[in-house]
Design a protein around this motif. Structure first.
Motif, PDB file in Angstrom:
ATOM      1  N   LEU A 284       0.825  -1.210   0.000  1.00  0.00           N
ATOM      2  CA  LEU A 284       0.000   0.000   0.000  1.00  0.00           C
ATOM      3  C   LEU A 284       0.858   1.259   0.000  1.00  0.00           C
ATOM      4  O   LEU A 284       1.604   1.502   0.934  1.00  0.00           O
ATOM      5  N   PRO A 285       0.757   2.088  -1.070  1.00  0.00           N
ATOM      6  CA  PRO A 285       1.472   3.372  -1.033  1.00  0.00           C
ATOM      7  C   PRO A 285       0.794   4.333  -0.045  1.00  0.00           C
ATOM      8  O   PRO A 285      -0.426   4.466  -0.039  1.00  0.00           O
ATOM      9  N   VAL A 286       1.622   4.976   0.783  1.00  0.00           N
ATOM     10  CA  VAL A 286       1.128   5.922   1.782  1.00  0.00           C
ATOM     11  C   VAL A 286       1.758   7.275   1.474  1.00  0.00           C
ATOM     12  O   VAL A 286       2.966   7.378   1.274  1.00  0.00           O
ATOM     13  N   PHE A 287       0.920   8.310   1.433  1.00  0.00           N
ATOM     14  CA  PHE A 287       1.329   9.631   0.963  1.00  0.00           C
ATOM     15  C   PHE A 287       1.386  10.625   2.126  1.00  0.00           C
ATOM     16  O   PHE A 287       0.454  10.717   2.914  1.00  0.00           O
ATOM     17  N   GLY A 288       2.482  11.379   2.194  1.00  0.00           N
ATOM     18  CA  GLY A 288       2.678  12.341   3.264  1.00  0.00           C
ATOM     19  C   GLY A 288       2.182  13.733   2.897  1.00  0.00           C
ATOM     20  O   GLY A 288       2.234  14.145   1.737  1.00  0.00           O
ATOM     21  N   PHE A 289       1.706  14.437   3.914  1.00  0.00           N
ATOM     22  CA  PHE A 289       1.274  15.831   3.794  1.00  0.00           C
ATOM     23  C   PHE A 289       1.869  16.589   4.962  1.00  0.00           C
ATOM     24  O   PHE A 289       2.049  16.045   6.045  1.00  0.00           O
ATOM     25  N   ARG A 290       2.114  17.868   4.743  1.00  0.00           N
ATOM     26  CA  ARG A 290       2.740  18.703   5.757  1.00  0.00           C
ATOM     27  C   ARG A 290       2.041  20.064   5.759  1.00  0.00           C
ATOM     28  O   ARG A 290       1.759  20.625   4.726  1.00  0.00           O
ATOM     29  N   LEU A 291       1.769  20.567   6.959  1.00  0.00           N
ATOM     30  CA  LEU A 291       1.220  21.902   7.133  1.00  0.00           C
ATOM     31  C   LEU A 291       2.268  22.707   7.894  1.00  0.00           C
ATOM     32  O   LEU A 291       2.623  22.341   9.017  1.00  0.00           O
ATOM     33  N   LYS A 292       2.756  23.776   7.276  1.00  0.00           N
ATOM     34  CA  LYS A 292       3.681  24.686   7.961  1.00  0.00           C
ATOM     35  C   LYS A 292       2.846  25.548   8.900  1.00  0.00           C
ATOM     36  O   LYS A 292       1.803  26.080   8.502  1.00  0.00           O
ATOM     37  N   ILE A 293       3.302  25.677  10.133  1.00  0.00           N
ATOM     38  CA  ILE A 293       2.571  26.458  11.124  1.00  0.00           C
ATOM     39  C   ILE A 293       3.336  27.752  11.365  1.00  0.00           C
ATOM     40  O   ILE A 293       4.514  27.727  11.711  1.00  0.00           O
TER      41      ILE A 293
END
Length: 176
Positions: free
Chosen positions: A165-174
């Motif tokens: 299963l490919p798992v995709f990363g996300f990032r929120l700059k705070i």
């Protein structure tokens, strides 16, 4: 959409088992997501979701209605070393994360997933983190738009494979 009727709070230990069942129901119904017989350890982790709270700075949040019915849940990690994913996310510094967001199928479309996400953003900001990290899969692509609308950006450096299963990363700059 009236989301003022929902409360986001820490789950009580007496609710951990029910929340585990909710997450198993949600994830096992996702089209294209591995089933329990394909990834038994993943589903065992869902069933024992309350174990995450054994780590300091890790919270199991619940979205409840006025009757205290659990409509959704998410695990918030103020310390990425407990995040427990593959890839490089657990090495991230000055970062918080959340995983295992799930909304009861009967409560979808009411903004509960967004409320849970916003609570995680608020907690990361209050804890002076520089970023909030999450992962998702193609089976959860409907949530991607919500994450992106809240400011999350795809971060390929956080991607990994969980078995097949490919798992995709996300990032929120705070910005504090």
């Amino acid at each position: 959409m009236n989301t003022s009727n929902y409360i986001i709070r820490n789950a009580f230990p007496s609710e951990f088992e029910e929340i585990g069942r909710l997450l198993i129901r949600v994830y096992s119904q996702l089209e294209g997501f591995p089933k329990e017989n394909e990834q038994p350890n993943y589903y065992k982790m869902l069933a024992n979701i309350g174990n995450f709270t054994n780590h300091s700075e890790t919270e199991l949040l619940a979205a409840v209605d006025e009757n205290n019915t659990i409509l959704g849940t998410v695990v918030f990690f103020n310390d990425m070393q407990y995040y427990g994913s593959g890839g490089s996310a657990t090495q991230e510094k000055n970062a918080a994360g959340f995983r295992l967001l799930g909304v009861d199928p009967n409560a979808r479309g009411k903004g509960i997933g967004k409320l849970l996400t916003q609570e995680c953003i608020k907690k990361a900001t209050e804890n002076n983190q520089n970023q909030l990290i999450i992962h998702s899969t193609l089976a959860m692509k409907t949530a991607w738009k919500m994450y992106e609308n809240l400011g999350f950006k795809r971060s390929e450096d956080l991607d990994f494979m969980q078995g097949e299963l490919p798992v995709f990363g996300f990032r929120l700059k705070i910005i504090s």
